[in-house]
Design a protein around this motif. Sequence first.
Motif, PDB file in Angstrom:
ATOM      1  N   UNK A 178       0.892  -1.147  -0.108  1.00 49.97           N
ATOM      2  CA  UNK A 178      -0.023   0.027   0.089  1.00 49.97           C
ATOM      3  C   UNK A 178       1.045   1.248   0.130  1.00 49.97           C
ATOM      4  N   UNK A 179       0.630   2.144  -0.663  1.00 47.95           N
ATOM      5  CA  UNK A 179       1.315   3.371  -0.505  1.00 47.95           C
ATOM      6  C   UNK A 179       0.344   4.688  -0.909  1.00 47.95           C
ATOM      7  N   UNK A 180       0.934   5.652  -0.534  1.00 47.83           N
ATOM      8  CA  UNK A 180      -0.036   6.972  -0.461  1.00 47.83           C
ATOM      9  C   UNK A 180       0.763   8.220  -0.624  1.00 47.83           C
ATOM     10  N   UNK A 181       0.544   9.355  -1.410  1.00 48.01           N
ATOM     11  CA  UNK A 181       1.119  10.410  -1.655  1.00 48.01           C
ATOM     12  C   UNK A 181       0.712  11.113  -0.497  1.00 48.01           C
ATOM     13  N   UNK A 182       1.763  12.055   0.144  1.00 47.24           N
ATOM     14  CA  UNK A 182       1.680  12.874   1.130  1.00 47.24           C
ATOM     15  C   UNK A 182       0.360  13.837   0.941  1.00 47.24           C
ATOM     16  N   UNK A 183      -0.371  14.257   1.694  1.00 48.99           N
ATOM     17  CA  UNK A 183      -1.550  15.267   1.434  1.00 48.99           C
ATOM     18  C   UNK A 183      -2.327  14.750   0.591  1.00 48.99           C
ATOM     19  N   UNK A 184      -2.584  13.467  -0.006  1.00 49.16           N
ATOM     20  CA  UNK A 184      -3.522  12.977  -0.961  1.00 49.16           C
ATOM     21  C   UNK A 184      -4.347  11.946  -0.331  1.00 49.16           C
ATOM     22  N   UNK A 185      -5.589  11.985  -0.110  1.00 50.75           N
ATOM     23  CA  UNK A 185      -6.258  10.805   0.617  1.00 50.75           C
ATOM     24  C   UNK A 185      -6.115   9.497   0.027  1.00 50.75           C
ATOM     25  N   UNK A 186      -6.083   9.274  -1.161  1.00 54.98           N
ATOM     26  CA  UNK A 186      -5.901   7.975  -2.013  1.00 54.98           C
ATOM     27  C   UNK A 186      -4.916   7.052  -1.456  1.00 54.98           C
TER      28      UNK A 186
END
Length: 225
Positions: free
Chosen positions: A167-175
């Motif tokens: 799982x990965x997530x961009x900073x400041x992005x909810x996806x």
Amino acid sequence: MQYDVKSYCCQLEFSTKCFHKMANHVIVNSTIISDHLPQTYQRVSENENILVAQYEHTRSVLDMKSNRIKDIVESFDKSQKSVGIYVPAGSSQKINELINDEGYYKFCDYQLSESNDNRYDRTQNECSYIGIAHDSNFPHVKFCSNLNYIAVIVYYYDGDIIRWKLKFQYWNCPIIFEMHRVTYSLAENIVLSCDPQTIDVYTTSKWYLFRYDVKLPEIPKKLYH
């Protein structure tokens, strides 16, 4: 345990004894207090190979080349659990930590203390939630991070295969992006690497090295906070 071709350690009763072979064939001997044989090892740069050890609630970072030990200042409740340390920027001046807080992961950021260069201080008042939940079906956890995103891989061994979930997530992005794989492996090892444009996952079998190259998707700016 051999961490790479030049670095290996063995566990004593309450400490870990390590050996690192330098380019001039000098062997650097080092010892760090630990509850068990450390699993977190990272070759940060040509000048730094670090090992992260834990003794009770104290985490320490050993530079196997310089034989320096730097302690991480306790920064969260003892009910919370550290699940990993990562050096994000090619220098151990700054480190990141992932902790499990009642089933959800938090991200902690540290830098070397201005008053004591053998100690890391936290840069935030509170560690921040990242929106990724702990999955009890996958007991093993690793993570990596950089200025763009954070990635968490969880996995477990099932006979001669590794089942893993990234799982990965961009900073400041909810996806939160997610992928699952099953990989044949006898080595019971998995490595995660965060590059600016890709996430690389490595597993090994008896004869082969498997690499999964995960291209990062582009996110519309309107989705960022």
